[in-house]
Design an enzyme around this catalytic site. Structure first.
Site, PDB file in Angstrom:
ATOM      1  N   ASP A 182       0.817  -1.219   0.000  1.00  0.00           N
ATOM      2  CA  ASP A 182       0.000   0.000   0.000  1.00  0.00           C
ATOM      3  C   ASP A 182       0.851   1.269   0.000  1.00  0.00           C
ATOM      4  OD1 ASP A 182       0.741  -0.826   2.588  1.00  0.00           O
ATOM      5  OD2 ASP A 182      -0.945   0.209   3.531  1.00  0.00           O
TER       6      ASP A 182
ATOM      7  N   HIS B  63       8.360  -0.286  12.273  1.00  0.00           N
ATOM      8  CA  HIS B  63       7.247  -0.992  11.642  1.00  0.00           C
ATOM      9  C   HIS B  63       7.652  -2.458  11.452  1.00  0.00           C
ATOM     10  CE1 HIS B  63       3.486  -1.244   9.645  1.00  0.00           C
ATOM     11  NE2 HIS B  63       3.939  -1.334   8.410  1.00  0.00           N
TER      12      HIS B  63
ATOM     13  N   ASP C   4       4.781   4.046   7.769  1.00  0.00           N
ATOM     14  CA  ASP C   4       4.008   3.513   8.885  1.00  0.00           C
ATOM     15  C   ASP C   4       4.932   3.319  10.084  1.00  0.00           C
ATOM     16  OD1 ASP C   4       2.022   3.320   6.963  1.00  0.00           O
ATOM     17  OD2 ASP C   4       1.971   1.166   6.938  1.00  0.00           O
TER      18      ASP C   4
END
Lengths: 301, 301
Positions: A64, A140, A210
């Site tokens: 993503d 992450h 992220d």
């Protein structure tokens, strides 16, 4: 400084929402940050000229955030691009892209320059005379960097009326902007500060996605003007942050507060939530100036 | 037999048009054919259940035919898929997908089974009790296959009224469908053809994209019910077909005619053309039954 959100949802592209990608305009540069599937169509929708993008920053290799990259590179080729394109991202990104070009027998006719990142300390990875970009090591599930974009100190700004009144020749304007005193046509020394104003305060933008809550980044982004920090979850799902290594809206706000950020932009929402305004309400319990990213939203700072 | 066009334009995804992808429903199977960027969103738009897709066929490794594949695989994983997924495509496709899964540390929790293709002769690559799929070797800039989907000969169809009148027990219906004569409750032999009708004629669909004009495929697809054949160009740009290894609408129609196809569907239009109806007009000079693919169009045959 202008930020266009092309996509700000987590996990998968959907009919109405796009995965992470954004464009930052800063002092003439147009930086593409992350590149989820569909980014090239979002660029078209928002009328962002492909040719102005010269630097692409990829935080990490989850789909993503980068499945749209190979398509962007390929489309630039099909449109006859000639200018260099720089890609900054985790080690491995070059292999993924070049393998696909090799198997498609479709090499770019422009220079594609990879800057593979491996360090876990913040480092400067790009600078020109106006801007510099530093990594922000995040926490992450895979190796991930945020990016800090900083304007450099600019020239002093000329007070054109004062300069005229002081009888200063145009040829000296450059020197004045650089901060020097000068001598006018009448042989009189003109103190710089009487005909110039201080440079505009340099602006800065930090992209942090992220990541789970990571207080170590606070010194790196201290006093940042605008902080984009992921908030995949609300506190009610905080138990999921450890396994998924994501953050809550409250945690994002805590980082904003500790960093003394000017504005906090939230994004990377899990699609499980119906009303993203709940993220804003939660963050505002900790930090005052919170705004929500939305696909297609443009922020001018 | 139902065909849904998810995308049918060449080169790049755009705001209103999508690169190649289509879904063929045939005797309970739902085959995904090619998978350009954005295919997963198109699947959502057209309400095609992800779980029904068990076989994906990729013609070649140019981006407009497969850049959406890794996203489809990844999204199936995120949605908790458990069923096996079979991928048929050129050698190299497994390396591209597995490299990305490795670097993202995101392995599928379902079985992902690659069937890498290398032969340049037509071969049967899939069959179950109702359907078989054969490759159609094409002539493009890289190794490319079209795919021929053929229904197998089905059972004879029971004439329920005739069966009742002949006093046949339900337990014999299966035998009747298989073509056997049977003896009824009164001990009388019932000839099969008096209570059944012939099986429906098996249908077939040939997908041929991307390719330049290649007459060799005619024997493979002879008498196909529906032929999808790429028509990137009109004859006015025929000089481009040699270098790009694409075909014109007239060439597509010539293949349809020589193959004695039932219907010709045109697609893979270059975006240089404003009115795709010109493709239909050109093809109709050679072949009668021509229809145009359009994104979102559904054909029932």
């Amino acid at each position: 400084m202008k930020l266009t959100i092309l996509g700000c949802y987590s996990a998968t592209p959907r009919i109405l929402t796009n995965p992470t990608s954004q464009v930052l305009e800063m002092r003439g540069n147009m930086f593409l940050i992350d590149c989820g599937e569909g980014t090239q169509v979002q660029l078209r929708k928002h009328k962002i000229k492909f040719s102005r993008i010269k630097h692409i920053f990829i935080s990490h290799l989850h789909g993503d955030h980068f499945f749209g990259l190979v398509g962007v590179i390929s489309t630039f080729r099909l449109l006859g691009r000639e200018a260099d394109l720089h890609i900054y991202g985790p080690k491995g990104i070059k292999e993924i892209i070049t393998l696909q070009m090799k198997l498609a027998d479709s090499w770019t006719n422009y220079n594609l320059i990879f800057h593979e990142l491996t360090t876990t300390n913040s480092q400067c990875i790009f600078q020109d005379d106006k801007v510099e970009v530093h990594t922000i090591p995040l926490n992450h599930r895979v190796y991930t960097n945020g990016f800090l974009f900083k304007e450099k100190e600019g020239d002093r700004r000329l007070d054109i009326n004062a300069a005229n009144e002081a009888n200063i020749d145009v040829a000296y304007y450059r020197k004045l902007k650089q901060g020097f005193d000068i001598i006018n046509e009448n042989g009189i020394t003109i103190k710089n500060e009487t005909v110039t104003k201080p440079a505009k305060k340099p602006k800065s933008y930090a992209f942090c996605s992220d990541t789970m809550y990571k207080e170590d980044i606070v010194p790196i982004i201290q006093n940042v003007d605008v902080l984009y920090h992921e908030s995949t979850f609300l506190e009610s799902q905080a138990h999921l942050t450890e396994r998924t290594k994501h953050a809550t809206a409250k945690e994002a706000a805590t980082i904003a507060k500790k960093s003394n950020a000017g504005t906090l932009i939230l994004g990377h929402y899990s699609t499980r939530y119906k009303d993203i305004n709940d993220f804003k309400l939660e963050a505002e319990q900790v930090f005052d100036n919170v705004v929500l990213a939305k696909d297609g939203k443009v922020f001018n700072f």
